[in-house]
Design a protein around this motif. Structure first.
Motif, PDB file in Angstrom:
ATOM      1  N   LEU A1109       0.682  -1.148   0.007  1.00  0.00           N
ATOM      2  CA  LEU A1109       0.151   0.018   0.239  1.00  0.00           C
ATOM      3  C   LEU A1109       0.935   1.382   0.086  1.00  0.00           C
ATOM      4  N   PRO A1110       0.426   2.505  -0.624  1.00  0.00           N
ATOM      5  CA  PRO A1110       1.272   3.554  -0.806  1.00  0.00           C
ATOM      6  C   PRO A1110       1.437   4.004   0.695  1.00  0.00           C
ATOM      7  N   GLY A1111       3.035   4.382   1.013  1.00  0.00           N
ATOM      8  CA  GLY A1111       3.077   5.066   2.339  1.00  0.00           C
ATOM      9  C   GLY A1111       3.392   4.047   3.438  1.00  0.00           C
ATOM     10  N   SER A1112       3.289   2.672   3.075  1.00  0.00           N
ATOM     11  CA  SER A1112       3.554   1.694   4.278  1.00  0.00           C
ATOM     12  C   SER A1112       5.077   1.233   4.185  1.00  0.00           C
ATOM     13  N   ASN A1113       5.449   1.396   5.473  1.00  0.00           N
ATOM     14  CA  ASN A1113       6.960   0.946   5.641  1.00  0.00           C
ATOM     15  C   ASN A1113       6.974  -0.120   6.777  1.00  0.00           C
ATOM     16  N   ILE A1114       5.897  -0.845   6.864  1.00  0.00           N
ATOM     17  CA  ILE A1114       5.861  -1.820   7.757  1.00  0.00           C
ATOM     18  C   ILE A1114       6.907  -3.017   7.494  1.00  0.00           C
ATOM     19  N   MET A1115       7.336  -3.078   6.403  1.00  0.00           N
ATOM     20  CA  MET A1115       8.223  -4.350   6.165  1.00  0.00           C
ATOM     21  C   MET A1115       9.720  -4.002   6.903  1.00  0.00           C
ATOM     22  N   ARG A1116      10.050  -2.753   7.276  1.00  0.00           N
ATOM     23  CA  ARG A1116      11.135  -2.810   8.087  1.00  0.00           C
ATOM     24  C   ARG A1116      11.316  -3.345   9.461  1.00  0.00           C
ATOM     25  N   TYR A1117       9.934  -3.746   9.973  1.00  0.00           N
ATOM     26  CA  TYR A1117      10.141  -4.226  11.444  1.00  0.00           C
ATOM     27  C   TYR A1117       9.951  -5.937  11.145  1.00  0.00           C
ATOM     28  N   PHE A1118      10.080  -6.211  10.065  1.00  0.00           N
ATOM     29  CA  PHE A1118      10.217  -7.685   9.573  1.00  0.00           C
ATOM     30  C   PHE A1118      11.172  -8.120   8.652  1.00  0.00           C
ATOM     31  N   ASN A1119      12.420  -7.683   9.062  1.00  0.00           N
ATOM     32  CA  ASN A1119      13.650  -7.910   8.154  1.00  0.00           C
ATOM     33  C   ASN A1119      14.292  -9.436   8.673  1.00  0.00           C
ATOM     34  N   PRO A1120      15.080  -9.887   8.061  1.00  0.00           N
ATOM     35  CA  PRO A1120      15.594 -11.192   8.643  1.00  0.00           C
ATOM     36  C   PRO A1120      16.092 -11.380  10.209  1.00  0.00           C
ATOM     37  N   VAL A1121      16.664 -10.203  10.657  1.00  0.00           N
ATOM     38  CA  VAL A1121      17.123 -10.299  11.961  1.00  0.00           C
ATOM     39  C   VAL A1121      15.866 -10.052  12.998  1.00  0.00           C
ATOM     40  N   GLN A1122      14.906  -9.519  12.623  1.00  0.00           N
ATOM     41  CA  GLN A1122      13.707  -9.623  13.552  1.00  0.00           C
ATOM     42  C   GLN A1122      13.077 -10.975  13.135  1.00  0.00           C
ATOM     43  N   GLN A1123      13.024 -11.711  12.183  1.00  0.00           N
ATOM     44  CA  GLN A1123      12.393 -13.013  11.939  1.00  0.00           C
ATOM     45  C   GLN A1123      13.196 -13.925  12.734  1.00  0.00           C
ATOM     46  N   ARG A1124      14.554 -13.987  12.668  1.00  0.00           N
ATOM     47  CA  ARG A1124      15.332 -14.610  13.630  1.00  0.00           C
ATOM     48  C   ARG A1124      15.178 -14.309  14.963  1.00  0.00           C
ATOM     49  N   ALA A1125      15.057 -13.412  15.330  1.00  0.00           N
ATOM     50  CA  ALA A1125      14.780 -13.099  16.812  1.00  0.00           C
ATOM     51  C   ALA A1125      13.375 -13.337  17.389  1.00  0.00           C
ATOM     52  N   GLY A1126      12.488 -13.353  16.287  1.00  0.00           N
ATOM     53  CA  GLY A1126      11.174 -13.959  16.963  1.00  0.00           C
ATOM     54  C   GLY A1126      11.144 -15.713  17.127  1.00  0.00           C
ATOM     55  N   ILE A1127      12.055 -16.337  16.102  1.00  0.00           N
ATOM     56  CA  ILE A1127      12.011 -17.581  16.456  1.00  0.00           C
ATOM     57  C   ILE A1127      12.549 -17.837  17.500  1.00  0.00           C
ATOM     58  N   PHE A1128      13.802 -17.235  17.818  1.00  0.00           N
ATOM     59  CA  PHE A1128      14.739 -17.353  19.220  1.00  0.00           C
ATOM     60  C   PHE A1128      13.752 -17.364  20.514  1.00  0.00           C
ATOM     61  N   PHE A1129      12.920 -16.431  20.391  1.00  0.00           N
ATOM     62  CA  PHE A1129      12.062 -16.086  21.337  1.00  0.00           C
ATOM     63  C   PHE A1129      11.132 -17.152  21.725  1.00  0.00           C
ATOM     64  N   CYS A1130      10.322 -17.631  20.471  1.00  0.00           N
ATOM     65  CA  CYS A1130       9.557 -18.620  20.614  1.00  0.00           C
ATOM     66  C   CYS A1130      10.053 -19.726  21.242  1.00  0.00           C
ATOM     67  N   THR A1131      11.424 -20.166  20.733  1.00  0.00           N
ATOM     68  CA  THR A1131      11.947 -21.215  20.953  1.00  0.00           C
ATOM     69  C   THR A1131      12.393 -21.147  22.549  1.00  0.00           C
ATOM     70  N   LEU A1132      12.788 -19.951  23.019  1.00  0.00           N
ATOM     71  CA  LEU A1132      13.298 -19.834  24.336  1.00  0.00           C
ATOM     72  C   LEU A1132      12.303 -20.102  25.256  1.00  0.00           C
ATOM     73  N   VAL A1133      11.039 -19.774  24.952  1.00  0.00           N
ATOM     74  CA  VAL A1133      10.052 -20.015  26.104  1.00  0.00           C
ATOM     75  C   VAL A1133       9.904 -21.568  26.426  1.00  0.00           C
ATOM     76  N   GLN A1134       9.922 -22.499  25.148  1.00  0.00           N
ATOM     77  CA  GLN A1134       9.705 -23.760  25.304  1.00  0.00           C
ATOM     78  C   GLN A1134      10.860 -24.514  26.213  1.00  0.00           C
ATOM     79  N   VAL A1135      12.205 -23.797  25.721  1.00  0.00           N
ATOM     80  CA  VAL A1135      13.297 -24.189  26.619  1.00  0.00           C
ATOM     81  C   VAL A1135      13.114 -23.863  28.001  1.00  0.00           C
ATOM     82  N   GLY A1136      12.813 -22.994  28.262  1.00  0.00           N
ATOM     83  CA  GLY A1136      12.565 -22.460  29.805  1.00  0.00           C
ATOM     84  C   GLY A1136      11.562 -23.459  30.505  1.00  0.00           C
TER      85      GLY A1136
END
Length: 1275
Positions: A1109-1136
């Motif tokens: 959509l015009p003027g949307s910059n939401i993708m900058r919050y879902f770059n590979p670094v944020q994706q890896r951090a999300g996976i790590f956080f989800c896994t960390l909860v189960q590990v705990g």
């Protein structure tokens, strides 16, 4: 009948007795039913209604300016006809409504009738719904007084409740306490009969001898049965509560069977009925007493009745029927008709009623007609009060009055309840709150006429309003009794008991039937019919008549009387004689008695019998020997028969005591009566024959036993094993008449021995050598059937004894041997006294006993200590109770070679040998009774329970009667007749027969099991397939398709899926602590990594399209670094969660055994903490649900290759598998629990792999031409 008017009253009358219903052919429209047997009296009642209405219309003071009309119907004594007529009155007979809005007064404003209680109940139930008033002149059922059911019902005749009361008053007046009851099968009869039963018991204290109900269909067989009951009963009074229609067949049958000598009591329904006042019924119904409705007089009625003329109006066909019946003619225009008996003439209508004499023209007894007259006037007065209502003073809401142009029946009901007037005859008419009129009856008596018929006379009155003592008034001198004595008949079950007696109720009969028993001595009764006698005071006694107490006479025996002098002399002489005897007893109080045959155990009581000794064993040892025999043979179910004397009762009690706790039960215990009553002996034998107990133990003397066994032989009872006591076990007398019935009997016998020289001594006895021994002479006479001395003329002739007769005596006998031992015991005691050395004696200061004379007390001392051996080698001594050492021979009855019974010794019982060796039997030489031959008889209540079962006692039976119940799971019994089963130790389980415990089979999901192999192959195949996909993606990592789907997440997803497949292998194999912890943690973490990758891919897809959509910059919050951090956080909860789980309550190996698993030990991994396990699964489920929802929202995003739809399918499969996993996991037994968990892991892993990566592999490997950027970007 019909007459028009401003207001119409309806009427229902019984003009005909019978209704004839046409046959139904079902092929044409059925004809209407028609009525037969015209009733002149009922037609008079209908005409009375017409007269009353005509009289009211002519009265200027009552209902002025209003003309009353009437519609009258015949109910033909049938409910269906009556109900149909009532409905016609209620709704009218016109087929079309005269007014569209149905306004105006209804067809009738009130109904007079119906005369029948059953009809009134049915009709009033409907009329009450519309509050249409109904005033009955003849319905008496007390049930109609219920205002809740019949709110608009009134009557001018008293209720049955008072009618029954009136009848009971008549019964009470004449003392008739024993009566019969006949009633009709309708509400009138049933309700009245119920009230009659209650009043007869409550008010009269009488009884109903029989209660019969007249059949509805007049069935001749039922009527005949009722007449037979009347004829057979001793009750002379018969109360009949019925209507005429039901009663006609009964009276015909009474006349047919000539039932006379009965006093009939009539209810008001037939007490004045002219139908029964015929000469034919005079011998049977003459003298009948009844209660009748109050008779009245109606001025002008007779002239009105005689002025009646028929007309051609169709609504007046009742008048034409009456005319035809009265004059025997017909209005049929066809002319003369033949009716089978003659010819009927044509009615002209000009016939003169004044020349007739029927019930129609007879107005001397106006009763029901008078009630009709009062009913019509009650409705007229209610209408008059309604029409004269003043505005503002009305009884309805708002004090309004009824509309004269639209009078409604419910308005009439209100005024009818308050009506109050006096008839021209002077009777007061009003209704109570239940619609009942004031109760008053005439008492009628049926007396003969000079012409031979019956005339009804009024002889008294029953008035409810009178004082209690004057409710019933009777002119007894005017009564006619139809009995030979012309006196009041008696009708009682039992005559009254005079003073001095009491009543004793006869068994099975009512309380009115009793016997009069004289009072016992010292008791009196001073009133008639006393139920009990009273004891006189202490100083009084009953008179000879037992009706009063009189003082006792003072009397005593004085010394002055001749009898007193004689008795005093005898007393003094007796005292002197007793003193002499007492001296002898004191001198010989310690004289020892040595018995040779008295075996009662009671004689062993040394405190009561201190000088008693015996050489025969006590019955206690005989009972002990029998109990030992029963236990040795395994006879646990026996019967006992004993003599009704001290010997039998004592022996039976001793035997029962010995059998306590021995496992032997007694099925029956029967006593042989001393009266030898044949019926009781037969009953004992029948009990023996019907019992399952094959062994019968007897404890009775020989005469008692003979009586029993003779009946046993007579009834041929041959299937029993008899156990005999010493009293008859060796009696050869029994063998002469018992045949083979007693063969095989086993008995105890006293030890016998051959006494040397005894036979020769007895054989040399003769009267010549012992002339001074009368006993020898008597024995000689008995043995040889001769007589010494002169003949006695009163005795039969016998030859003279010479004294030279030859005697041959066999001396061997058990009794003789006991006598022999008793004599020798005394002799040895005396010898020991003689051998006493001075200073060494057993008495004080070493004194020896006196020899001349011998002191009994000293002899007793030596006798107790005697000990010697008989010539046959038997040791003789006495214990502390004076009893010898017990020993018995065991005798068996054999049938010899010549067919004669022989007594064979097959063993012995010697108490001195100890409890294990006391009984010895030669089983090979025993012949068993009851037809068993060489086999030991079986006498048990229940067969032995084999190993693997336990005994369960049968309810209400001895412990020997039981059922064999298989042991429960996990329990065994390894012995016969086990009373309980034993639980197997831990890790052991019963074998198939449940007789031994065997080690349980250890079971777990191993790699060698078929299931383990299959799951292992699927796991490895999944891992290999995942590796292949991973290799393909790595090979084509630079292609647009791989790059477009975030290759980094794809590689991580494939690695986690590979771990998911491989973690299934950790669930297979023998559980160990490390494997239990590894399998659950590895499973939880690998699946969370997998789902986190899928969630990340789904979010990226969804956000990528929103970012266009015009003027949307939401993708900058879902770059590979944020994706890896999300996976790590989800896994960390189960590990705990897994770390806390393993630390606090780790999964460890456990065993499940027994129960539903049976002989198996299942090795499992216990989850340790169900909460932690639920958290792991719940967290996985939460991620899966979020993935599914996000993928579902993104499934229709525009793209040539939309990965979201494949993620949706994969999550759908994943959720379905794990939702189904929960119930399957909970319900799976043993190792299959693990298999279910592995299957869920593999199924969900395969679902993710196939749904997400199969489409991509298809394009990469098979359709590479579509793996281009252009194709990826195309819409």
């Amino acid at each position: 009948m019909y007459q028009d008017g401003d207001l119409i009253l309806g009427g229902l009358f019984e003009v005909h007795f019978l209704t004839v219903f046409p046959e139904l052919s079902f092929t044409s429209e059925p004809e209407q039913p028609y009525c037969e047997q015209f009733d002149m009296a009922s037609f008079q009642q209908a005409q009375t209604m017409a007269f009353a209405i005509d009289e009211i219309n002519r009265n200027p003071k009552l209902l002025p300016n209003i003309t009353l009309g009437y519609h009258m119907y015949d109910n033909c004594v049938k409910l269906a006809v009556a109900f149909r007529a009532a409905m016609a009155l209620l709704s009218g007979t016109d087929e079309a409504a005269s007014s569209v809005d149905c306004t105006g007064s209804p067809p009738v404003i009130g109904i007079v009738g119906d005369p029948g209680s059953t009809h009134s109940i049915a009709i009033s139930s409907v009329l009450g719904l519309f509050r249409v008033p109904m005033v009955s002149y003849f319905a008496t059922c007390s049930c109609l007084s219920d205002r809740r059911q019949y709110p608009s019902f009134f009557r001018t005749i008293p209720s049955d409740a008072f009618q029954v009361y009136a009848i009971v008053q008549i019964l009470k007046r004449f003392g008739w306490t024993w009566v019969g009851l006949v009633y009709s099968d309708d509400d009138y009869g049933i309700h009245a009969a119920h009230a009659f039963h209650q009043d007869v018991q409550g008010q009269l204290s009488g009884c109903v001898a029989y209660s019969e109900m007249l059949p509805r269909d007049n069935n001749r067989k039922d009527v005949g049965r009722i007449v037979e009951a009347i004829k057979a009963s001793t009750a002379r009074v018969v109360v009949v509560i019925s209507t005429e229609a039901y009663l006609l067949p009964l009276m015909d049958e009474v006349a047919l069977r000539n039932v006379t000598g009965r006093q009939w009591i009539a209810s008001e329904a037939w007490a004045t009925s002219p139908v029964f006042l015929t000469p034919r019924l005079l011998p049977y119904l003459g003298g009948t007493l009844g209660i009748a409705i109050r008779r009245g007089e109606i001025q002008g009625l007779r002239d009105f009745l005689l002025r009646l003329q028929p007309d051609r109006h169709p609504k007046n066909n009742m008048v034409r029927n009456f005319w035809e019946e009265m004059f025997g003619c017909t209005f049929d225009s066809g002319g003369i008709q033949a009716d089978g008996e003659g010819e009927k003439k044509v009615c002209t209508g000009e016939e003169n009623l004044r020349n007739t004499d029927t019930a129609y023209t007879d107005i001397s007894e106006l009763r029901a007609s008078y009630n009709v007259y009062k009913a019509v006037y009650a409705l007229a007065h209610a209408l008059h009060d309604l029409t004269t209502c003043e505005d503002g003073k009305g009884p309805f809401s708002g004090h309004i009055c009824a509309s004269l142009g639209n009078i409604q029946p419910w308005q009439v009901v209100d005024y009818l309840q308050k009506v109050n007037f006096t008839t021209g005859f002077g009777d007061h008419v009003s209704f109570d709150k239940d619609g009942n009129a004031l109760a008053i009856y005439d008492v009628m008596n049926w007396q003969p006429n000079p012409e031979g018929s019956i005339k009804v006379h009024t002889v008294g009155m029953v008035d409810e309003a009178a004082q209690a003592d004057y409710v019933l008034t009777l002119d007894e001198d005017a009564l006619f009794w139809n009995f030979d004595s012309h006196k009041v008949p008696r009708s009682v079950c039992s005559e009254i008991c005079p003073p001095g007696t009491r009543r004793a109720r006869r068994k099975g009969l009512p309380i009115c039937c009793f016997d009069c028993l004289p009072c016992a001595d010292g008791e009196i009764s001073n009133v008639t019919d006393s139920t009990e006698c009273t004891a006189c005071p202490e100083e009084f006694w009953s008179s000879p008549e037992k009706d009063r107490c009189i003082p006792k006479e003072v009397e005593f025996l004085s010394y002055e009387e001749p009898l007193g002098i004689s008795l005093t002399t005898a007393s003094l002489f007796g005292s002197c004689f007793c003193a002499g005897v007492l001296g002898i007893f004191v001198r010989h109080q310690h004289t020892p008695v040595v018995s040779y045959f008295a075996s009662c155990a009671c004689l062993s009581d040394h405190t009561r019998y201190p000088t008693f000794l015996r050489t025969v064993p006590s019955n206690a040892f005989q009972a002990k020997a029998m109990a030992r025999l029963l236990r040795m043979m395994g006879w646990s179910w026996v019967g006992i028969v004993y003599g009704d004397d001290a010997y039998g009762e004592s022996g039976m009690q001793l035997l029962l005591k010995e059998l306590e706790g021995s496992g032997v039960c007694v099925d029956y215990i029967e006593a042989i009566p001393k009266s030898y009553a044949l019926s009781r002996i037969r009953r004992i034998v029948e009990r023996i024959q019907s019992s399952k107990a094959r062994v019968v133990v007897t404890f009775s003397i020989s005469p008692d036993t003979e009586v029993l066994l003779r009946e046993v032989v007579r009834q041929n009872v041959t299937d029993r094993q008899w156990i005999a006591t010493t009293a008859w076990s060796t009696s050869s007398y029994y063998t002469t008449w018992s045949g083979i019935t007693l063969a095989g009997t086993i008995g105890l016998a006293l030890r016998s021995a051959d006494i040397q020289g005894l036979s020769s001594y007895l054989n040399q006895l003769s009267p010549e050598k012992h002339p001074k021994e009368p006993l020898v002479q008597r024995v000689w006479e008995e043995v040889f059937g001769c007589k010494f001395g002169d003949e006695n003329q009163s005795e039969p002739l016998k030859p003279q004894c010479t004294g030279l007769e030859k005697v041959e005596v066999l001396a061997e006998s058990d009794v003789n041997y006991n006598v022999y031992k008793a004599v020798y015991a005394i002799a040895h005691a005396i010898q020991n006294m003689l051998d006493c050395q001075p200073g060494k004696g057993p008495f004080e200061n070493g004194e020896c006993p006196e020899i001349k004379p011998i002191q009994p007390k000293q002899l007793l001392h030596y006798l107790k200590a005697v000990e010697f051996t008989t010539p046959v080698g038997e040791q003789v001594n006495f214990d502390n109770n004076g009893d010898p050492s017990a020993s018995y021979d065991i005798i068996n009855w054999h049938i010899g070679s010549e067919g004669k019974m022989e007594f064979v010794k097959v063993g012995y019982f010697d108490a001195a040998r100890g409890p294990e060796q006391d009984l010895q039997l030669d089983l090979k030489n025993i012949v068993w009774g009851g037809g068993w031959g060489d086999k030991v008889p079986v006498s048990v209540c229940s067969e032995s329970c084999p190993p693997g079962t336990r005994k369960a006692l049968q309810k209400g039976k001895p412990i020997c009667c039981y059922d064999c119940i298989p042991c429960a799971k996990g329990e065994i019994s390894n012995a016969t007749d086990s009373s309980e089963c034993t639980k197997c130790p831990e890790r052991l389980w019963p074998n198939t027969d449940q007789t031994v415990c065997v080690p349980m089979l250890v079971e777990f999901l191993s790699f060698q099991d078929n299931m383990g192999i299959i799951l292992s192959v699927l796991s490895v195949a999944g891992a290999a397939l995942t590796g292949t996909v991973l290799a393909a993606f790595f090979r084509f990592r630079d292609t647009p398709l791989v790059r477009a789907n975030n290759s980094e997440l794809s590689f991580l997803l494939l690695l986690s899926l590979k771990l998911c497949f491989l973690c299934a292998l950790a669930f297979i194999g023998r559980p160990a602590p490390w494997s239990c912890m590894l399998r659950h943690t590895l499973f939880g973490i690998s699946f969370v990594v997998c789902l986190a990758c899928v969630l990340s891919k789904t979010v990226v897809v969804l956000v990528a399209f929103r970012a266009t959509l015009p003027g949307s910059n939401i993708m900058r919050y879902f770059n590979p670094v944020q994706q890896r951090a999300g996976i790590f956080f989800c896994t960390l909860v189960q590990v705990g969660i897994c770390v806390l789980w393993v630390t606090l309550a780790p999964p460890l190996p456990t065993e499940n055994a027994g129960g539903e698993l049976g002989a198996r030990v299942v090795l499992l991994c216990a989850v340790g903490s169900m909460a932690a396990f639920s958290l792991v699964l719940g967290y996985i489920g939460l991620l899966a649900a979020i993935c599914f929802l996000l993928a579902f929202f993104a499934r229709k995003l525009p793209d040539n290759f939309n990965e979201a739809k494949f993620i949706t399918f994969s999550m759908l499969i994943f959720c379905a598998v794990w939702i189904a996993f929960v119930p399957a996991y909970v319900s799976s037994p043993g190792k299959y629990t693990v298999a279910v968990e592995i299957f869920a892991i593999l199924a969900s892993s395969y679902g993710l792999l196939v749904c997400i990566f199969a489409p991509k592999c298809y394009i990469i490997l098979l359709r590479p031409e579509r793996n281009t950027k252009k194709n990826m970007m195309a819409k």
